[in-house]
Design an enzyme around this catalytic site. Structure first.
Site, PDB file in Angstrom:
ATOM      1  N   GLY A   1       1.289  -4.359 -17.397  1.00  0.00           N
ATOM      2  CA  GLY A   1       2.073  -5.158 -18.012  1.00  0.00           C
ATOM      3  C   GLY A   1       3.121  -5.665 -17.334  1.00  0.00           C
ATOM      4  O   GLY A   1       3.879  -4.775 -16.852  1.00  0.00           O
TER       5      GLY A   1
ATOM      6  N   ARG B   1      -4.790  -7.129 -15.312  1.00  0.00           N
ATOM      7  CA  ARG B   1      -5.725  -5.787 -15.514  1.00  0.00           C
ATOM      8  C   ARG B   1      -6.925  -5.655 -14.916  1.00  0.00           C
ATOM      9  O   ARG B   1      -7.499  -6.578 -14.832  1.00  0.00           O
ATOM     10  CB  ARG B   1      -5.563  -5.508 -16.875  1.00  0.00           C
ATOM     11  CG  ARG B   1      -4.126  -5.170 -17.661  1.00  0.00           C
ATOM     12  CD  ARG B   1      -4.132  -4.582 -18.947  1.00  0.00           C
ATOM     13  NE  ARG B   1      -2.810  -4.048 -19.283  1.00  0.00           N
ATOM     14  CZ  ARG B   1      -1.819  -4.524 -19.957  1.00  0.00           C
ATOM     15  NH1 ARG B   1      -1.955  -5.760 -20.335  1.00  0.00           N
ATOM     16  NH2 ARG B   1      -0.704  -4.058 -20.064  1.00  0.00           N
TER      17      ARG B   1
ATOM     18  N   ASP C   1       2.024   3.474 -16.787  1.00  0.00           N
ATOM     19  CA  ASP C   1       1.305   4.686 -16.637  1.00  0.00           C
ATOM     20  C   ASP C   1       0.038   4.412 -16.215  1.00  0.00           C
ATOM     21  O   ASP C   1      -0.540   5.186 -15.246  1.00  0.00           O
ATOM     22  CB  ASP C   1       1.185   5.262 -18.025  1.00  0.00           C
ATOM     23  CG  ASP C   1       0.466   6.551 -18.065  1.00  0.00           C
ATOM     24  OD1 ASP C   1       1.115   7.884 -17.622  1.00  0.00           O
ATOM     25  OD2 ASP C   1      -0.711   6.543 -18.394  1.00  0.00           O
TER      26      ASP C   1
ATOM     27  N   THR D   1       8.172  -0.788 -17.294  1.00  0.00           N
ATOM     28  CA  THR D   1       7.440  -1.237 -18.524  1.00  0.00           C
ATOM     29  C   THR D   1       8.399  -1.164 -19.703  1.00  0.00           C
ATOM     30  O   THR D   1       9.427  -0.580 -19.672  1.00  0.00           O
ATOM     31  CB  THR D   1       6.467   0.182 -19.016  1.00  0.00           C
ATOM     32  OG1 THR D   1       6.245   0.079 -20.520  1.00  0.00           O
ATOM     33  CG2 THR D   1       7.144   1.517 -18.792  1.00  0.00           C
TER      34      THR D   1
ATOM     35  N   ASP E   1       8.118  -0.230 -22.908  1.00  0.00           N
ATOM     36  CA  ASP E   1       7.914   0.625 -23.637  1.00  0.00           C
ATOM     37  C   ASP E   1       8.901   2.064 -23.588  1.00  0.00           C
ATOM     38  O   ASP E   1       9.166   2.871 -24.552  1.00  0.00           O
ATOM     39  CB  ASP E   1       6.396   1.023 -23.959  1.00  0.00           C
ATOM     40  CG  ASP E   1       5.629  -0.043 -24.368  1.00  0.00           C
ATOM     41  OD1 ASP E   1       6.154  -0.925 -24.739  1.00  0.00           O
ATOM     42  OD2 ASP E   1       4.237   0.407 -24.397  1.00  0.00           O
TER      43      ASP E   1
ATOM     44  N   ASP F   1       7.995   4.779 -21.857  1.00  0.00           N
ATOM     45  CA  ASP F   1       7.358   5.831 -22.374  1.00  0.00           C
ATOM     46  C   ASP F   1       6.741   6.711 -21.029  1.00  0.00           C
ATOM     47  O   ASP F   1       5.945   7.430 -21.213  1.00  0.00           O
ATOM     48  CB  ASP F   1       6.049   5.412 -23.121  1.00  0.00           C
ATOM     49  CG  ASP F   1       5.088   4.730 -22.383  1.00  0.00           C
ATOM     50  OD1 ASP F   1       5.463   4.092 -21.111  1.00  0.00           O
ATOM     51  OD2 ASP F   1       3.885   4.229 -22.937  1.00  0.00           O
TER      52      ASP F   1
ATOM     53  N   ARG G   1       3.360   0.732 -27.922  1.00  0.00           N
ATOM     54  CA  ARG G   1       1.742   1.056 -28.355  1.00  0.00           C
ATOM     55  C   ARG G   1       1.771   2.860 -28.831  1.00  0.00           C
ATOM     56  O   ARG G   1       1.362   3.094 -29.893  1.00  0.00           O
ATOM     57  CB  ARG G   1       0.614   0.981 -27.172  1.00  0.00           C
ATOM     58  CG  ARG G   1       0.014  -0.169 -27.026  1.00  0.00           C
ATOM     59  CD  ARG G   1      -0.783  -0.265 -26.113  1.00  0.00           C
ATOM     60  NE  ARG G   1      -0.044  -0.162 -24.656  1.00  0.00           N
ATOM     61  CZ  ARG G   1      -0.593  -0.159 -23.348  1.00  0.00           C
ATOM     62  NH1 ARG G   1      -1.889  -0.287 -23.226  1.00  0.00           N
ATOM     63  NH2 ARG G   1       0.179  -0.150 -22.412  1.00  0.00           N
TER      64      ARG G   1
HETATM   65  P1  ADP Z   1       0.376  -0.407 -17.366  1.00  0.00           P
HETATM   66  O1  ADP Z   1       0.237   0.133 -15.749  1.00  0.00           O
HETATM   67  O2  ADP Z   1       1.305  -1.379 -17.871  1.00  0.00           O
HETATM   68  O3  ADP Z   1       0.369   1.043 -17.840  1.00  0.00           O
HETATM   69  P2  ADP Z   1      -2.721  -0.588 -17.803  1.00  0.00           P
HETATM   70  O4  ADP Z   1      -2.831   0.790 -18.434  1.00  0.00           O
HETATM   71  O5  ADP Z   1      -3.375  -1.724 -18.360  1.00  0.00           O
HETATM   72  O6  ADP Z   1      -1.180  -1.180 -17.527  1.00  0.00           O
HETATM   73  O7  ADP Z   1      -3.262  -0.193 -16.175  1.00  0.00           O
HETATM   74  C1  ADP Z   1      -3.132  -1.294 -15.376  1.00  0.00           C
HETATM   75  C2  ADP Z   1      -4.111  -1.124 -14.290  1.00  0.00           C
HETATM   76  O8  ADP Z   1      -4.253   0.111 -13.980  1.00  0.00           O
HETATM   77  C3  ADP Z   1      -5.517  -1.336 -15.102  1.00  0.00           C
HETATM   78  O9  ADP Z   1      -5.809  -2.513 -15.213  1.00  0.00           O
HETATM   79  C4  ADP Z   1      -6.429  -0.579 -13.800  1.00  0.00           C
HETATM   80  O10 ADP Z   1      -6.407  -1.478 -12.811  1.00  0.00           O
HETATM   81  C5  ADP Z   1      -5.474   0.472 -13.442  1.00  0.00           C
HETATM   82  N1  ADP Z   1      -5.727   1.689 -14.089  1.00  0.00           N
HETATM   83  C6  ADP Z   1      -5.322   2.028 -15.217  1.00  0.00           C
HETATM   84  N2  ADP Z   1      -5.973   3.419 -15.526  1.00  0.00           N
HETATM   85  C7  ADP Z   1      -6.708   3.670 -14.443  1.00  0.00           C
HETATM   86  C8  ADP Z   1      -7.276   4.870 -14.047  1.00  0.00           C
HETATM   87  N3  ADP Z   1      -7.730   5.909 -14.833  1.00  0.00           N
HETATM   88  N4  ADP Z   1      -7.961   4.996 -12.719  1.00  0.00           N
HETATM   89  C9  ADP Z   1      -7.606   4.070 -11.957  1.00  0.00           C
HETATM   90  N5  ADP Z   1      -7.154   2.806 -12.013  1.00  0.00           N
HETATM   91  C10 ADP Z   1      -6.645   2.937 -13.541  1.00  0.00           C
END
Ligand code: ADP
Length: 322
Positions: A14, A75, A106, A128, A130, A132, A174
């Site tokens: 995000g 994503r 995260d 982020t 959030d 968090d 969230r």
């Molecule tokens: P944010 O970074 O804002 O928390 P997301 O949770 O959507 O956003 O994660 C962003 C991207 O990070 C995902 O689309 C994926 O490419 C990568 N990602 C998320 N979780 C994992 C994981 N467990 N292992 C490897 N890559 C991950």
């Protein structure tokens, strides 16, 4: 260990305001340190597609005041799998990147950690709205988001009091009620519903009813999306006590906008510090604002600890909402 000559940079997950000032600081600090920056577009998706370019000072000129991320973000589900992570490492090697900076939340740090586990030096920067992420008192973008929220709520309050209405406003968040709680304190909301605290809609309905009887003509209730939907709360208040409310779901306006002064300075500090830490051989870690200083926390520490809101802030919101 030979000195690093090139580092990769990407923004993932995000978006949040403050990322552009942070990108700018990464490039400026890298130039200062005689290190080249290879920027990958659209986060891990660009790393997999080898969609990259060498970023120079001109690329980051005039971006400090812009919201979003000029590197684009996405994503990329694929990145959760080993094959994709191996491909990413190949592309980093192909581009002679000795290290990588990942700006994101995260989820993005999980991806960053997977790369670090495969031997490439990685430093994360928490971005982020959030707020968090453990190890960061304020993540990049949270301050701007709060300012956007209170600007809208102030406007809603004008119409709420003119029409003697109850408004229910849904914020993002969230798993974290940070935005809702802080906006509640900053706007004088009558009630704040967050995922961290159990709430009782009957009690809230009763309190609003009583305050109407005492002459309070309008009410603002803020709901974090992780606690409930504003529509659900509205329906329940109507069912329990006949309270008619108007609903506003703030949505993506919270993510956009020109970064606040705080986020510009924070992004600049985080970007510069991340480069310096990569050059000091740090890896599998994140830089974050802790008690006014930029500190390093390992991804392990970040993943294994939960960021708490703090009981005093929750209590304050309760006291101020009465
Ligand atoms: P944010 O970074 O804002 O928390 P997301 O949770 O959507 O956003 O994660 C962003 C991207 O990070 C995902 O689309 C994926 O490419 C990568 N990602 C998320 N979780 C994992 C994981 N467990 N292992 C490897 N890559 C991950």
């Amino acid at each position: 260990m030979p000195k690093m000559k090139k580092i990769g940079l990407l923004t993932s997950g995000g978006d949040s305001p403050g990322i552009n000032p942070c990108i700018r600081a990464v490039v400026h600090e890298a130039v200062q340190q005689n290190v080249k920056v290879v920027a990958f577009k659209r986060g891990f998706a660009g790393l997999l597609d080898n969609d990259c370019f060498e970023m120079v000072l001109n690329d980051v000129s005039g971006i400090i005041q812009k919201g979003g991320t000029i590197l684009l973000t996405s994503r990329c589900e694929e990145f959760k799998y080993e094959e994709a992570q191996k491909e990413a490492i190949n592309n980093l090697i192909k581009n002679e990147c000795d290290g990588l900076i990942v700006i994101g939340g995260d989820g993005s740090f999980r991806g960053a950690c997977a790369i670090a586990d495969r031997g490439v030096q990685v430093v994360g920067i928490p971005a982020t709205i959030d707020n968090d992420i453990y190890g960061a008192d304020m993540a990049l973008g949270t301050d701007t988001a709060m300012n956007s929220i209170i600007e809208v709520i102030d406007k809603i309050k004008d119409t709420a009091s003119s029409h003697e209405r109850t408004f229910i406003i849904e914020t993002m968040g969230r798993n974290s009620g940070y935005l809702a709680l802080m906006s509640g304190i900053a706007t004088g909301a009558e009630a704040v519903l967050i995922p961290e605290v159990r709430y009782d809609l009957e009690k809230i309905a009763l309190r609003i009813k009583n305050r109407y009887k005492q002459g309070k003509i309008s009410n603002i209730i803020i709901v974090a999306e992780g606690a409930a939907t504003a529509y659900h709360v509205g329906r329940q208040l109507s069912k329990i006590a006949g309270i008619i409310s108007k609903i506003t779901v703030l949505g993506h306006i919270q993510r956009g906008g020109s970064p606040s002064a705080f986020d510009r300075v924070l992004g600049s500090r985080l970007g510069s510090t991340a480069v310096l830490h990569l050059l000091k051989d740090k890896t599998s870690c994140m830089v974050g604002l802790v008690k006014g200083d930029i500190k390093v926390s390992s991804f392990d520490t970040v993943f294994n600890n939960k960021k708490e809101l703090g009981p005093s802030l929750i209590k304050l919101a309760e006291v101020l909402g009465k």
